[in-house]
Scaffold this active site. Structure first.
Site, PDB file in Angstrom:
ATOM      1  N   GLY A 221      -7.978  40.399  65.447  1.00  0.00           N
ATOM      2  CA  GLY A 221      -7.839  40.836  64.065  1.00  0.00           C
ATOM      3  C   GLY A 221      -6.585  40.299  63.428  1.00  0.00           C
ATOM      4  O   GLY A 221      -6.079  39.244  63.807  1.00  0.00           O
ATOM      5  N   ILE A 222      -6.063  41.063  62.499  1.00  0.00           N
ATOM      6  CA  ILE A 222      -4.913  40.632  61.710  1.00  0.00           C
ATOM      7  C   ILE A 222      -3.650  41.318  62.214  1.00  0.00           C
ATOM      8  O   ILE A 222      -3.701  42.415  62.764  1.00  0.00           O
ATOM      9  CB  ILE A 222      -5.161  40.963  60.218  1.00  0.00           C
ATOM     10  CG1 ILE A 222      -4.138  40.265  59.322  1.00  0.00           C
ATOM     11  CG2 ILE A 222      -5.148  42.464  59.984  1.00  0.00           C
ATOM     12  CD1 ILE A 222      -4.483  40.394  57.845  1.00  0.00           C
ATOM     13  N   GLY A 223      -2.502  40.666  62.067  1.00  0.00           N
ATOM     14  CA  GLY A 223      -1.239  41.314  62.383  1.00  0.00           C
ATOM     15  C   GLY A 223      -0.437  40.606  63.451  1.00  0.00           C
ATOM     16  O   GLY A 223      -0.808  39.545  63.962  1.00  0.00           O
ATOM     17  N   GLY A 224       0.687  41.236  63.803  1.00  0.00           N
ATOM     18  CA  GLY A 224       1.610  40.633  64.743  1.00  0.00           C
ATOM     19  C   GLY A 224       1.039  40.482  66.138  1.00  0.00           C
ATOM     20  O   GLY A 224       1.221  39.440  66.783  1.00  0.00           O
ATOM     21  N   GLU A 246     -15.155  38.894  63.666  1.00  0.00           N
ATOM     22  CA  GLU A 246     -15.410  39.063  62.234  1.00  0.00           C
ATOM     23  C   GLU A 246     -14.424  38.242  61.409  1.00  0.00           C
ATOM     24  O   GLU A 246     -14.769  37.693  60.378  1.00  0.00           O
ATOM     25  CB  GLU A 246     -15.315  40.533  61.835  1.00  0.00           C
ATOM     26  CG  GLU A 246     -13.934  41.128  61.949  1.00  0.00           C
ATOM     27  CD  GLU A 246     -13.934  42.604  61.619  1.00  0.00           C
ATOM     28  OE1 GLU A 246     -13.513  42.967  60.523  1.00  0.00           O
ATOM     29  OE2 GLU A 246     -14.357  43.386  62.486  1.00  0.00           O
ATOM     30  N   GLY A 344     -14.587  46.124  61.598  1.00  0.00           N
ATOM     31  CA  GLY A 344     -15.491  45.851  62.710  1.00  0.00           C
ATOM     32  C   GLY A 344     -15.057  46.476  64.012  1.00  0.00           C
ATOM     33  O   GLY A 344     -15.590  46.140  65.072  1.00  0.00           O
ATOM     34  N   LYS A 371       9.541  57.941  57.374  1.00  0.00           N
ATOM     35  CA  LYS A 371      10.482  57.503  56.344  1.00  0.00           C
ATOM     36  C   LYS A 371      11.892  58.046  56.561  1.00  0.00           C
ATOM     37  O   LYS A 371      12.865  57.476  56.080  1.00  0.00           O
ATOM     38  CB  LYS A 371       9.972  57.917  54.958  1.00  0.00           C
ATOM     39  CG  LYS A 371       8.704  57.183  54.524  1.00  0.00           C
ATOM     40  CD  LYS A 371       8.248  57.649  53.158  1.00  0.00           C
ATOM     41  CE  LYS A 371       6.988  56.905  52.725  1.00  0.00           C
ATOM     42  NZ  LYS A 371       6.494  57.359  51.396  1.00  0.00           N
TER      43      LYS A 371
END
Length: 450
Positions: A221-224, A246, A344, A371
């Site tokens: 997938g996406i990311g580091g 995907e 997905g 935070k």
């Protein structure tokens, strides 16, 4: 002669954006494309008509630009914006109550659209028309072909910067199906910013690499973390890896050029990288352009768990927000706040287990800071109220943190909780044990008390 006839048809259908959107009327349902293929010119033109229209419903997948049509209607009197996958833009708009998420099991998207969705106008970005009269959908296939087939009116926004992405199937639209053509400004597609991996990404990647075998078929997938895994693979001596995912990710370029991704041992789409959408930098888009090793398919093929399972040794690598001691995985909300979509993840975790030698991995850092700087465990006794379960405990296979990897299939509730506590951050383990005992799902003796 045929090419000339397509060109004549093109000229007849070519109109300014302002003229194309005049066909939109109050109450219409509009499809706005997906991911990097955001119809910028058409959106701007429609935003000028907002005050004239009511009850407009706009749907897309993971908006990569803030729709001007929504920013022209901040009181939500004219437009409802819906997102099949809550990305960065959708999340920010959702926080302001300017967009709403549509839950979906991704591989079922086309079927859901055909059975239950309505679409009056589809506004889709495409590449330039070829000599055979086809416009290419570029790095996005997904559910777009279903919408363009079903819509009453189809408007395409031509962008010469779109790479020509080969199929597969569903990757092109013929001019005979197009009602209006608008030429855009040929702006470059969205460039994903470079993500700096965390130290935990490298540690988790070490555990993932221990599970990797020659001939494995990757889903990333996406990311580091996926970037780190891709880099580790490129530097490894692994052989004949395949790719069926995907998302076509930036790291495939490095893995392919290093000779790791050959697809030789795949059972389907042999020697091909099958995907349903791509996001990255210009380097990735240039790699995809007219490259026969990349195969674009609709999502009901790529993400169908039955199709996924046809390849052996599927390695599905996915991220999560929280996992509770019942082994339920939350990857899309924190409480009631929508952070992402299902995407997905369910499809590939389910499909990977049914693949011969396959492994579905849920990956997460053991802690996070809020935070105020307070550290919290991502492995929790129970999910907070309102938190959505993305992968049910009955489907979960592997869970990975920087403290290890555990396999949960076939394990009892208390054995699962014990395994998860073993890969939680050490500072939280004693408290998790106490909470598990209080919940009566885990006891130190690992035996039911009489």
């Amino acid at each position: 002669m045929m090419e000339n006839s397509f060109r004549q048809e093109y000229e007849k259908k070519l109109v300014p954006a302002d003229q194309a959107v005049k066909i939109i009327k109050s109450g219409d349902h509009i499809f706005y494309g997906e991911f990097a293929m955001f119809p910028e010119y058409l959106d701007e033109a429609l935003s000028k008509r907002v005050e004239e229209l009511t009850d407009i419903v706009i749907r897309g997948i993971s908006y990569t630009k803030v729709p001007k049509v929504v920013m022209s209607d901040l009181k939500r009197e004219h437009v409802v914006l819906q997102d099949w996958h809550c990305g960065v833009v959708g999340r920010k708009l959702g926080d302001k109550q300017l967009a709403v998420y549509v839950p979906i099991t991704y591989h079922q998207g086309p079927r859901v659209i055909n059975k239950y969705d309505s679409v009056n106008v589809a506004m889709v970005m495409v590449g330039p028309m070829d000599e055979n009269g086809y416009f290419n959908l570029g790095p996005v296939n997904s559910v777009t072909p279903t919408y363009t087939d079903k819509t009453e009116i189809l408007i395409v926004e031509v962008n010469n910067s779109v790479p020509h992405c080969l199929g597969g199937n569903g990757e092109s639209i013929h001019i005979s199906h197009v009602d209006y053509i608008v030429e855009g400004n040929n702006a470059p597609l969205l460039q994903l910013p470079e993500v700096t991996p965390l130290e935990t990404d490298y540690q988790i990647a070490d555990y993932i690499m221990e599970e990797m075998e020659n001939g494995a078929c990757l889903q990333l997938g996406i990311g580091g973390l996926p970037n780190v895994v891709g880099a580790r693979i490129a530097e490894s001596d692994l052989q004949d890896l395949g790719f069926h995912s995907e998302m076509l990710v930036e790291s495939v370029v490095d893995m392919y050029q290093a000779g790791r991704l050959t697809g030789e041992r795949k059972n389907i789409d042999k020697k091909k990288m099958a995907y349903t959408f791509a996001l990255g930098t210009q380097r990735l888009y240039d790699f995809m352009d007219n490259n026969p090793v990349c195969a674009s398919y609709p999502v009901n093929y790529v993400n169908d768990p039955r199709v996924i399972a046809l390849n052996d040794k599927v390695m599905a690598i996915n991220s999560a927000i929280q996992v509770d001691l019942l082994s339920q995985v939350a990857s899309e909300t924190s409480g009631m706040r929508q952070i992402s979509g299902t995407g997905g993840q369910f499809d590939f975790i389910f499909g990977a287990f049914n693949s011969h030698g396959g492994k579905g991995l849920i990956c997460l850092s053991s802690t996070f800071k809020d935070k105020t700087g307070t550290v919290h465990s991502r492995i929790v006794p129970a999910l907070s109220p309102g938190t959505v379960v993305t992968v049910p405990r009955s489907i979960v296979q592997y869970v990975v943190t920087e403290y290890g990897i555990v396999q949960l299939k076939g394990k009892s509730v208390w054995d699962r909780s014990e395994a998860l506590i073993s890969i939680a951050h050490p500072d939280f383990r004693d408290e998790l044990v106490k909470q598990a005992e209080d919940m009566k799902i885990w006891v130190r003796s690992n035996r039911l008390e009489p």
